[in-house]
Design a protein around this motif. Sequence first.
Motif, PDB file in Angstrom:
ATOM      1  N   ALA A 283      76.497  67.841  75.784  1.00  0.00           N
ATOM      2  CA  ALA A 283      75.258  67.168  75.397  1.00  0.00           C
ATOM      3  C   ALA A 283      75.216  66.946  73.888  1.00  0.00           C
ATOM      4  O   ALA A 283      74.710  65.916  73.417  1.00  0.00           O
ATOM      5  N   MET A 284      75.728  67.895  73.109  1.00  0.00           N
ATOM      6  CA  MET A 284      75.762  67.736  71.654  1.00  0.00           C
ATOM      7  C   MET A 284      76.610  66.525  71.265  1.00  0.00           C
ATOM      8  O   MET A 284      76.214  65.716  70.407  1.00  0.00           O
ATOM      9  N   LEU A 285      77.761  66.362  71.906  1.00  0.00           N
ATOM     10  CA  LEU A 285      78.642  65.246  71.584  1.00  0.00           C
ATOM     11  C   LEU A 285      78.077  63.922  72.089  1.00  0.00           C
ATOM     12  O   LEU A 285      78.259  62.877  71.453  1.00  0.00           O
TER      13      LEU A 285
ATOM     14  N   GLY B 198      79.485  72.590  79.666  1.00  0.00           N
ATOM     15  CA  GLY B 198      79.526  71.142  79.632  1.00  0.00           C
ATOM     16  C   GLY B 198      80.948  70.644  79.434  1.00  0.00           C
ATOM     17  O   GLY B 198      81.840  71.383  78.996  1.00  0.00           O
ATOM     18  N   ASP B 199      81.178  69.399  79.798  1.00  0.00           N
ATOM     19  CA  ASP B 199      82.500  68.800  79.672  1.00  0.00           C
ATOM     20  C   ASP B 199      82.715  68.346  78.236  1.00  0.00           C
ATOM     21  O   ASP B 199      82.778  67.154  77.943  1.00  0.00           O
TER      22      ASP B 199
ATOM     23  N   ALA C 225      94.945  72.618  73.589  1.00  0.00           N
ATOM     24  CA  ALA C 225      95.382  71.559  74.499  1.00  0.00           C
ATOM     25  C   ALA C 225      94.302  70.500  74.664  1.00  0.00           C
ATOM     26  O   ALA C 225      94.590  69.299  74.702  1.00  0.00           O
ATOM     27  N   ALA C 226      93.040  70.932  74.758  1.00  0.00           N
ATOM     28  CA  ALA C 226      91.936  69.979  74.895  1.00  0.00           C
ATOM     29  C   ALA C 226      91.809  69.101  73.655  1.00  0.00           C
ATOM     30  O   ALA C 226      91.564  67.893  73.754  1.00  0.00           O
ATOM     31  N   MET C 227      91.985  69.687  72.478  1.00  0.00           N
ATOM     32  CA  MET C 227      91.926  68.912  71.233  1.00  0.00           C
ATOM     33  C   MET C 227      93.061  67.895  71.186  1.00  0.00           C
ATOM     34  O   MET C 227      92.866  66.740  70.771  1.00  0.00           O
ATOM     35  N   ALA C 228      94.247  68.330  71.602  1.00  0.00           N
ATOM     36  CA  ALA C 228      95.399  67.426  71.583  1.00  0.00           C
ATOM     37  C   ALA C 228      95.192  66.261  72.546  1.00  0.00           C
ATOM     38  O   ALA C 228      95.500  65.111  72.225  1.00  0.00           O
TER      39      ALA C 228
END
Length: 294
Positions: free
Chosen positions: A164-166, A189-190, A260-263
Amino acid sequence: MTTAPDRLLRRLEWRILRRLDGRLQGAYRTAFRGTGIDFDSLREYLPDDDVRHIDWNVTARLDQAHVRQYTEDRELTAWLVLDQSASMRFGETPQGKDSMLTDLAVCLARLFSRGGNRVGAILYDNRRQWVVPPRTGRDHVLRLTDLVTAPTPERGGGSTDLGAMLRLAARNARRRSLLFVVSDFIGEGDWAGELTRLALRHEVVAIRVVHPVELDLPDLGLVLVEDAETGEQVLADTGDPLFRERLRAEVSAREAAVDAAMARAGVAAHRVRTDEDLVEALVAMVRRTRRVRR
């Protein structure tokens, strides 16, 4: 009579920004530069080009990938997306995560505003969200400093919804901008999916703030561990070898998952420890970002 935000800004200008002036030597301007919106020309795609600039209609007609080139703006719009959730209040001042977030936010805002760039901010907590439209100037930085240092709500509302923040950032940053997301990335959250979608439109720099204890818990004997987000408490024996081994494995797995998520999101990702020297952290951040953008 000087206010608390003014005193903080003056302290950071003297302790951090003056030292940065001698270290960056304009490097931040080449690492974080504006992206124009006026179409200029087309040329053939090169391996280092941003795939988001491919003109698919021309590519289909010519059977050769082409990218659009734009007139580059000298100024840019930067947004500070600041996670002010309960987990970010871990650690004692001056080495708490919220202290590092405050110093990062104020330094980045002043650094960019000094170059005539506009800086906006989104301050997010489950119970409170502030959106500060982008402006420039020292007075604007003082207002941001006042908001960042204002008392935050007490714990409550469950785990932070980072997704939600993003999404809130995406709704407010309408023009292509440079977004700094400062968070510990602890929440629900995703957020990985939302970070990927945000990076499709904007240049995103993710700054993950961590406390050393979160990476390597010292042997403190029996301690009552409390989840800052939910308030759940657990009695843990930090001297138990099996407990420490399981904890290290969980920390390693979490670090690998976040990396991994950042990449996958394709963002410039940085990790800043609360015991780091902020000047060294910012210089390293700019240098790594320059290497990624080349």
